[in-house]
Write an enzyme that holds these catalytic residues in place. Sequence first.
Site, mmCIF file in Angstrom:
data_model
loop_
_atom_site.group_PDB
_atom_site.id
_atom_site.type_symbol
_atom_site.label_atom_id
_atom_site.label_comp_id
_atom_site.label_asym_id
_atom_site.label_seq_id
_atom_site.Cartn_x
_atom_site.Cartn_y
_atom_site.Cartn_z
ATOM 1 N N ARG A 141 0.851 -1.190 0.000
ATOM 2 C CA ARG A 141 0.000 0.000 0.000
ATOM 3 C C ARG A 141 0.883 1.235 0.000
ATOM 4 O O ARG A 141 1.740 1.391 0.845
ATOM 5 C CB ARG A 141 -0.923 0.006 1.219
ATOM 6 N N ARG A 172 -5.592 0.854 -5.026
ATOM 7 C CA ARG A 172 -4.711 0.404 -3.954
ATOM 8 C C ARG A 172 -4.708 -1.114 -3.827
ATOM 9 O O ARG A 172 -5.712 -1.768 -4.065
ATOM 10 C CB ARG A 172 -5.045 1.058 -2.635
ATOM 11 N N ASP A 206 -9.783 -0.451 6.902
ATOM 12 C CA ASP A 206 -10.385 0.639 7.671
ATOM 13 C C ASP A 206 -11.009 0.107 8.949
ATOM 14 O O ASP A 206 -11.753 -0.883 8.921
ATOM 15 C CB ASP A 206 -11.490 1.335 6.863
#
Length: 178
Positions: free
Chosen positions: A101, A110, A115
């Site tokens: 990343r 990506r 998250d």
Amino acid sequence: MHVPVAVETEGDLDLDRAVIVALGCNDKGAWRDCREALEAALARFRAEGIDVLRRSSWWRSAAWPDPADPPFLNGVVIVRTAHDPHALMAALGRIEEAFGRRRGLRNAPRTLDLDLIACGRLSGDLDGLILPHPRAAERKFVMGPLAEIAPAWEHPLGGRARDLAEAATVGVDAAPVP
């Protein structure tokens, strides 16, 4: 600081204490495809002190905000960890980095996007970490997979996962991959 940890009770999860992580990929990087990359990322969770208790199927959606970018593969997991929210974010960042990343342009393709969606009922700015994730409730590619594994989960700011998935305004094309 009290660390909310998802605990299993009577064969189910305590959703008020659920720690929820969303995964996404639209650049396969060194992997055969995004599914393989995401599965490999999940396999790394344990080494970072993160146990997956429940996971959704993979969902595909057009890239947002630029649908000309490769489509995304997304999923959601409910995890158990002893990490506090900041340590958990650091662990997720290490996994992202290991998967190539690179942070550059916002919303660019990506190899891996992890998250932290919610950490129990925590809500607000925790020294720069905003919980729950400020945009998760409007994203079908997050709420759809979450509704699949925990439809009754209540967003700390209001709304059940299943209702938020139906009302989502971003990624409305998101759907499970067979």
